[in-house]
Design a protein around this motif. Structure first.
Motif, PDB file in Angstrom:
ATOM      1  N   SER A 173      -2.441 -69.543  13.568  1.00 49.94           N
ATOM      2  CA  SER A 173      -2.895 -70.825  12.918  1.00 49.94           C
ATOM      3  C   SER A 173      -4.070 -70.511  12.012  1.00 49.94           C
ATOM      4  O   SER A 173      -5.220 -71.409  12.012  1.00 49.94           O
ATOM      5  N   MET A 174      -3.970 -69.348  11.525  1.00 49.51           N
ATOM      6  CA  MET A 174      -5.206 -69.049  10.538  1.00 49.51           C
ATOM      7  C   MET A 174      -5.109 -70.016   9.229  1.00 49.51           C
ATOM      8  O   MET A 174      -4.171 -70.733   9.183  1.00 49.51           O
ATOM      9  N   SER A 175      -6.416 -70.078   8.702  1.00 43.66           N
ATOM     10  CA  SER A 175      -6.480 -71.167   7.549  1.00 43.66           C
ATOM     11  C   SER A 175      -5.950 -70.466   6.375  1.00 43.66           C
ATOM     12  O   SER A 175      -5.893 -69.406   6.001  1.00 43.66           O
ATOM     13  N   ALA A 176      -5.626 -71.327   5.513  1.00 46.77           N
ATOM     14  CA  ALA A 176      -5.234 -71.082   3.951  1.00 46.77           C
ATOM     15  C   ALA A 176      -6.244 -70.209   3.529  1.00 46.77           C
ATOM     16  O   ALA A 176      -5.985 -69.159   2.663  1.00 46.77           O
ATOM     17  N   VAL A 177      -7.474 -70.473   3.545  1.00 41.66           N
ATOM     18  CA  VAL A 177      -8.530 -69.528   2.916  1.00 41.66           C
ATOM     19  C   VAL A 177      -8.661 -68.169   3.534  1.00 41.66           C
ATOM     20  O   VAL A 177      -8.709 -67.272   2.944  1.00 41.66           O
ATOM     21  N   ASP A 178      -8.176 -68.043   4.952  1.00 38.13           N
ATOM     22  CA  ASP A 178      -8.296 -66.694   5.605  1.00 38.13           C
ATOM     23  C   ASP A 178      -7.233 -66.069   5.079  1.00 38.13           C
ATOM     24  O   ASP A 178      -7.350 -64.812   4.701  1.00 38.13           O
ATOM     25  N   ALA A 179      -5.772 -66.479   4.756  1.00 39.50           N
ATOM     26  CA  ALA A 179      -4.724 -65.807   4.409  1.00 39.50           C
ATOM     27  C   ALA A 179      -5.008 -65.435   3.064  1.00 39.50           C
ATOM     28  O   ALA A 179      -4.708 -64.400   2.620  1.00 39.50           O
ATOM     29  N   ALA A 180      -5.601 -66.322   2.201  1.00 33.90           N
ATOM     30  CA  ALA A 180      -5.977 -65.756   0.772  1.00 33.90           C
ATOM     31  C   ALA A 180      -6.839 -64.684   0.452  1.00 33.90           C
ATOM     32  O   ALA A 180      -6.447 -63.879  -0.167  1.00 33.90           O
ATOM     33  N   ALA A 181      -7.867 -64.781   1.429  1.00 30.93           N
ATOM     34  CA  ALA A 181      -8.872 -63.564   1.392  1.00 30.93           C
ATOM     35  C   ALA A 181      -8.139 -62.314   1.829  1.00 30.93           C
ATOM     36  O   ALA A 181      -8.357 -61.341   1.172  1.00 30.93           O
ATOM     37  N   PHE A 182      -7.239 -62.552   2.801  1.00 25.78           N
ATOM     38  CA  PHE A 182      -6.412 -61.206   3.242  1.00 25.78           C
ATOM     39  C   PHE A 182      -5.757 -60.700   1.954  1.00 25.78           C
ATOM     40  O   PHE A 182      -5.614 -59.464   2.028  1.00 25.78           O
ATOM     41  N   VAL A 183      -4.927 -61.582   1.549  1.00 23.60           N
ATOM     42  CA  VAL A 183      -3.891 -61.090   0.477  1.00 23.60           C
ATOM     43  C   VAL A 183      -4.711 -60.536  -0.675  1.00 23.60           C
ATOM     44  O   VAL A 183      -4.449 -59.536  -1.322  1.00 23.60           O
ATOM     45  N   ALA A 184      -5.935 -61.160  -1.006  1.00 27.67           N
ATOM     46  CA  ALA A 184      -6.838 -60.746  -2.208  1.00 27.67           C
ATOM     47  C   ALA A 184      -7.300 -59.181  -1.694  1.00 27.67           C
ATOM     48  O   ALA A 184      -7.357 -58.359  -2.627  1.00 27.67           O
ATOM     49  N   ALA A 185      -7.502 -59.107  -0.496  1.00 23.54           N
ATOM     50  CA  ALA A 185      -8.109 -57.700  -0.144  1.00 23.54           C
ATOM     51  C   ALA A 185      -6.992 -56.573  -0.172  1.00 23.54           C
ATOM     52  O   ALA A 185      -7.187 -55.540  -0.549  1.00 23.54           O
ATOM     53  N   ILE A 186      -5.780 -56.907  -0.033  1.00 22.71           N
ATOM     54  CA  ILE A 186      -4.624 -56.235  -0.249  1.00 22.71           C
ATOM     55  C   ILE A 186      -4.313 -55.890  -1.487  1.00 22.71           C
ATOM     56  O   ILE A 186      -4.031 -54.679  -1.814  1.00 22.71           O
ATOM     57  N   GLN A 187      -4.431 -56.813  -2.442  1.00 23.31           N
ATOM     58  CA  GLN A 187      -4.488 -56.564  -4.002  1.00 23.31           C
ATOM     59  C   GLN A 187      -5.371 -55.707  -4.331  1.00 23.31           C
ATOM     60  O   GLN A 187      -4.782 -54.736  -5.114  1.00 23.31           O
ATOM     61  N   THR A 188      -6.508 -55.665  -3.728  1.00 21.46           N
ATOM     62  CA  THR A 188      -7.645 -54.906  -4.170  1.00 21.46           C
ATOM     63  C   THR A 188      -7.429 -53.501  -3.907  1.00 21.46           C
ATOM     64  O   THR A 188      -7.445 -52.630  -4.604  1.00 21.46           O
ATOM     65  N   MET A 189      -7.100 -53.274  -2.673  1.00 21.77           N
ATOM     66  CA  MET A 189      -6.619 -51.857  -1.906  1.00 21.77           C
ATOM     67  C   MET A 189      -5.630 -51.442  -2.774  1.00 21.77           C
ATOM     68  O   MET A 189      -5.837 -50.145  -2.829  1.00 21.77           O
ATOM     69  N   TYR A 190      -4.581 -51.893  -2.942  1.00 20.74           N
ATOM     70  CA  TYR A 190      -3.439 -51.211  -3.672  1.00 20.74           C
ATOM     71  C   TYR A 190      -3.323 -51.408  -5.113  1.00 20.74           C
ATOM     72  O   TYR A 190      -2.406 -51.010  -5.913  1.00 20.74           O
ATOM     73  N   ASN A 191      -4.372 -52.025  -5.663  1.00 18.99           N
ATOM     74  CA  ASN A 191      -4.688 -52.360  -7.110  1.00 18.99           C
ATOM     75  C   ASN A 191      -3.250 -52.817  -7.770  1.00 18.99           C
ATOM     76  O   ASN A 191      -2.734 -52.300  -8.605  1.00 18.99           O
ATOM     77  N   ARG A 192      -2.906 -54.010  -7.225  1.00 21.47           N
ATOM     78  CA  ARG A 192      -1.554 -54.545  -7.492  1.00 21.47           C
ATOM     79  C   ARG A 192      -1.870 -55.799  -8.321  1.00 21.47           C
ATOM     80  O   ARG A 192      -2.882 -56.572  -8.327  1.00 21.47           O
ATOM     81  N   ASP A 193      -0.992 -56.423  -8.950  1.00 17.94           N
ATOM     82  CA  ASP A 193      -0.881 -57.836  -9.687  1.00 17.94           C
ATOM     83  C   ASP A 193      -0.824 -58.629  -8.755  1.00 17.94           C
ATOM     84  O   ASP A 193      -0.794 -58.712  -7.279  1.00 17.94           O
ATOM     85  N   ALA A 194      -0.469 -59.861  -8.991  1.00 17.83           N
ATOM     86  CA  ALA A 194      -0.423 -61.185  -7.950  1.00 17.83           C
ATOM     87  C   ALA A 194       0.585 -60.725  -6.994  1.00 17.83           C
ATOM     88  O   ALA A 194       1.985 -60.385  -7.074  1.00 17.83           O
ATOM     89  N   ASP A 195       0.253 -61.288  -5.631  1.00 14.25           N
ATOM     90  CA  ASP A 195       1.096 -61.097  -4.521  1.00 14.25           C
ATOM     91  C   ASP A 195       1.268 -62.482  -4.004  1.00 14.25           C
ATOM     92  O   ASP A 195       0.371 -63.405  -4.165  1.00 14.25           O
ATOM     93  N   THR A 196       2.230 -62.748  -3.070  1.00 12.49           N
ATOM     94  CA  THR A 196       2.299 -63.787  -2.496  1.00 12.49           C
ATOM     95  C   THR A 196       2.328 -63.495  -0.873  1.00 12.49           C
ATOM     96  O   THR A 196       2.699 -62.418  -0.498  1.00 12.49           O
TER      97      THR A 196
END
Length: 67
Positions: free
Chosen positions: A30-53
């Motif tokens: 039941s995580m919120s969309a904001v929490d999920a987006a923050a997690f994905v942004a952290a993964i993008q930063t950690m792996y230096n990736r372009d847009a992820d879904t």
């Protein structure tokens, strides 16, 4: 009486080319969309990736005959 009970959830993060980046098991279903987006942004930063879904996969149990 029957009930649907959430058993587990995982978050699958994919690259823009729909290639799997990683899968995280045991996330809050039941995580919120904001929490999920923050997690994905952290993964993008950690792996230096372009847009992820991301996609949340939730597994539910059907409990039949519960009192």
């Amino acid at each position: 009486m029957a009930n649907i009970v959430t058993a587990s959830a995982s978050l699958r993060i994919c690259s823009a080319q729909n290639r799997s980046v990683c899968t995280i098991s045991g996330v809050n279903p039941s995580m919120s969309a904001v929490d999920a987006a923050a997690f994905v942004a952290a993964i993008q930063t950690m792996y230096n990736r372009d847009a992820d879904t991301a996609r949340i996969h939730v597994v539910s149990d059907i409990v039949i005959g519960a009192a």
